[in-house]
Design a protein around this motif. Structure first.
Motif, short mmCIF file in Angstrom:
data_model
loop_
_atom_site.label_atom_id
_atom_site.label_comp_id
_atom_site.label_asym_id
_atom_site.label_seq_id
_atom_site.Cartn_x
_atom_site.Cartn_y
_atom_site.Cartn_z
N SER A 1 4.01 26.98 -14.67
CA SER A 1 4.93 26.32 -13.75
C SER A 1 4.82 24.82 -13.93
CB SER A 1 4.58 26.73 -12.31
OG SER A 1 3.21 26.49 -12.10
N GLY A 2 5.69 24.09 -13.28
CA GLY A 2 5.64 22.63 -13.33
C GLY A 2 6.12 22.07 -14.66
N LEU B 1 8.66 21.89 -20.83
CA LEU B 1 8.35 21.89 -22.26
C LEU B 1 8.72 23.22 -22.89
CD1 LEU B 1 4.90 20.06 -22.27
CD2 LEU B 1 7.04 19.25 -23.29
N LEU B 2 8.42 24.27 -22.15
CA LEU B 2 8.70 25.61 -22.66
C LEU B 2 10.20 25.81 -22.84
CD1 LEU B 2 7.41 28.33 -23.38
CD2 LEU B 2 7.81 29.03 -21.03
N MET B 3 11.00 25.29 -21.91
CA MET B 3 12.45 25.41 -22.02
C MET B 3 12.96 24.69 -23.27
SD MET B 3 13.06 27.35 -19.67
CE MET B 3 14.80 27.54 -19.38
N LEU B 4 12.37 23.52 -23.55
CA LEU B 4 12.77 22.77 -24.74
C LEU B 4 12.44 23.57 -26.00
CD1 LEU B 4 11.67 19.14 -23.78
CD2 LEU B 4 13.98 20.06 -23.90
N ARG C 1 -3.29 29.76 -26.24
CA ARG C 1 -1.97 29.40 -26.76
C ARG C 1 -1.76 27.92 -26.53
NH1 ARG C 1 1.47 34.79 -25.12
NH2 ARG C 1 0.97 35.87 -27.03
N PRO C 2 -0.90 27.29 -27.37
CA PRO C 2 -0.71 25.84 -27.22
C PRO C 2 -0.17 25.51 -25.83
CG PRO C 2 0.88 26.77 -28.75
CD PRO C 2 -0.13 27.82 -28.48
N ARG C 3 -0.50 24.30 -25.41
CA ARG C 3 -0.20 23.88 -24.05
C ARG C 3 1.29 23.95 -23.70
NH1 ARG C 3 -3.63 21.44 -20.48
NH2 ARG C 3 -5.38 21.59 -21.90
N PHE C 4 2.13 23.61 -24.67
CA PHE C 4 3.56 23.55 -24.33
C PHE C 4 4.21 24.93 -24.34
CE2 PHE C 4 5.34 24.22 -28.52
CZ PHE C 4 4.33 23.83 -29.36
#
Lengths: 165, 412
Positions: free
Chosen positions: B17-18, B23-26, B191-194
């Motif tokens: 979240s947050g 970043l995930l959406m990108l 898993r990577p942060r983004f």
């Protein structure tokens, strides 16, 4: 837990709809709340309750069938095993372990293999043969034991009342 | 021993979240393309893995490379601890691909708990040890395997996956009853942060887990082999299992809890079954809802049917569930007598049927025709059912009233 309780109640409702025991109708009061049922029980023939149709309410716990439902008559009924407020006191409605009377064998108690149908049938046989040893309504038990004619008369009035006559 | 509540052991949400979600959406479009490409590469990898013989170096190198392309990066630690005699690997369970990752470091065989066709079982590296036929059978077969096969046996004694961050579930004892040293293996998944998508969530399905494996840029499995441990002479199997659990928990820097995999199933039911139901209102509750629980879903389904119909043996339920794949359908089938079985535990059942039986006998002996108000159909919509119930109630009362009047005509 509530998920399986609902499934089970649904299954029992279906069973009772398609293949009900004689003189019995039962189902949820309102399907918005499947844990509250209403049942109509016909008084067994050749007994003092013959011909009457008695309404009762069944309240199921969220962990049904692990715990038994509670049953309460919503009409007036004068019977040794029914409290004056309508609550039914029979062994099948008690889980093994909680034994208010202290002598029921656990074989007659509630377990998940029991069902609404079995409860209702047990209530029918309770109407036919009151058990005055474990009286819930002492007054009724006394009348049943000592003054059967009076008991039958009261029962007959109850029957007429239940039919709206 | 533990103060951790069971809910902390699992991820409920797949996505972060947050800001991480932004970043995930990108990353989303890239991820989808990556997932599709990898799906095809993955199929090839899968076949290569099947064809090449298990303990060969060539297979190892090829598979490591291909897994790298698929986004599964594996690092290892403590390989010097690998002991030839420790034929039972004991690992913590965090994701669907743990088995594969460990297999790449230490080729192994995993006893299957599913009824898969033999070919598929062989391709996936599972071995049927008849776990379904009881624990004794499993232990017996596993012992035989250990004796004759060069490949060690992999086990996940937790029995269910956790998020690997807070605690280990209580270990099942079967891997520890093999009379041979066990090799603890701890797995950490990152898993990577983004794109920090949880590798496994409560009630997630394995194929969805796999999709996210292909979607994220990479998943890092860090596998650490701990020195082998064997049962002390004055130690019971349970104590041994607990000691291994504590050692592994320490290595992972998490807690060894007393929660079991069945606690997880119960918790999953609570979270996934009750809460959405109360939120979504009751009308949707009877839709054929497949249960939560991922890999153990068939067992869970059986259990759920048994909760409703406890007198039906497991085998009968399993057989019918295999055909219907639906709890409600199976319940209906059983209730309508389409499933053949001999009821279990009749001893509990019998004494109670005695008293109602009396009533039924009485009523059939009656001279007048009985009032039976059965519905021919069980309506689909709740409103129709309700109307039908009202009708039947009225019918019962009317019939009873009429009969009463007929009988007591003179009195009125």
């Amino acid at each position: 837990m509530a998920g399986s309780a609902l499934k089970r109640l649904m299954a029992e409702y279906k069973q009772l709809t398609l293949n009900p025991p004689e003189g019995i109708v039962a189902g949820p009061v309102d399907e918005e709340n499947f844990f509250e049922w209403e049942a109509l029980i016909t008084g067994p023939e050749e007994t003092c309750f013959e011909g009457g149709v008695f309404a009762a309410k069944l309240t199921f716990p969220s962990d049904y069938p692990l715990s038994p439902p509670k049953m309460k008559f919503t009409c007036d009924i004068f019977h040794p095993n029914i409290y004056s407020d309508g609550r039914v006191c029979i062994s099948i409605l008690h889980a093994p372990g909680d034994d208010p009377m202290g002598y029921e064998s656990s074989a007659e108690r509630w377990s998940p293999v029991q069902s609404v149908e079995k409860i209702l049938l047990s209530v029918v046989s309770m109407l036919a043969e009151p058990n005055d040893e474990s009286a819930a309504n002492v007054d009724a038990a006394k009348t049943w034991r000592d003054n059967r004619a009076r008991f039958n008369e009261i029962a007959h009035q109850t029957v007429r009342k239940s039919l709206g006559l | 021993m533990t103060s951790t509540s069971i809910g902390e052991l699992f991820h409920n949400e797949r996505f972060p979240s947050g800001p991480a979600l932004v970043l995930l959406m990108l990353y989303l479009p890239v991820g989808v393309i990556l997932a599709v490409l990898r799906l095809f590469i993955g199929l090839h990898t899968f076949f290569v893995a099947c064809i090449l013989p298990k303990p060969s170096l060539f297979r190892h190198v090829v598979l490591r490379t291909m897994c790298g392309i698929l986004g599964v990066i594996i690092t290892r630690e403590g390989v010097s601890n690998v002991h030839r005699r420790a034929k039972v690997l004991v690992a913590n369970y965090t994701s669907t691909l743990d088995h594969l990752a460990i297999d790449l470091i230490m080729p192994n065989v995993l006893p299957s708990v599913w009824d898969l066709p033999p070919t598929l079982m062989w391709m996936l590296g599972y071995k049927d040890m008849e776990a379904k036929r009881g624990r004794d059978r499993l232990i017996q077969n596993a012992k035989k395997h250990i004796q004759y096969s060069p490949l060690p046996l992999l086990s996940f004694p937790e029995g269910a996956s956790t998020n690997g961050r807070v605690g280990l579930l209580k270990f099942s004892v079967w891997p520890f009853s093999m009379d041979c040293p066990v090799q603890p293996v701890v797995v950490k998944v990152k898993r990577p942060r983004f794109a920090n998508i949880s590798p496994s969530i409560l009630g997630g399905r394995w194929w969805i887990d796999i999709f996210w494996f292909l979607f994220v840029p990479f998943t890092h499995f860090h596998i650490r082999v701990l020195p082998p441990m064997s049962q002390d002479e004055d130690e019971t199997v349970e104590e041994f299992a607990q000691r291994v659990q504590q050692t592994m928990a320490k290595a992972l820097n998490i807690e060894a809890t007393a929660h079991t995999s069945s606690d997880k199933v119960e918790y999953a039911k609570q979270i996934l079954f009750i809460q959405p139901q109360t939120a979504a209102g009751q009308s949707s509750q009877y839709s054929p809802d497949s249960p939560p629980g991922g890999s153990s879903s068939s067992d869970l389904m059986i259990r759920q049917v048994q909760e409703v119909l406890p007198h039906v043996p497991q085998d009968a339920i399993r057989k019918d569930l295999a055909l219907t794949k639906d709890i409600d359908l199976t319940i209906t089938n059983i209730l309508e007598g389409r499933v053949q079985f001999s009821p279990v535990a009749p001893s509990v059942n019998e004494p109670v049927t005695v008293s109602p039986a009396k009533t039924t006998v009485k009523s059939t002996e009656r001279l007048s025709s009985p009032i039976q108000v059965a519905s021919k159909t069980f309506q689909r919509s709740s409103q129709q059912r309700h109307l039908s119930l009202q009708d039947r109630k009225k019918l019962l009362i009317d019939a009873a009233r009429q009969r009463y009047l007929e009988k007591h005509c003179g009195n009125i």
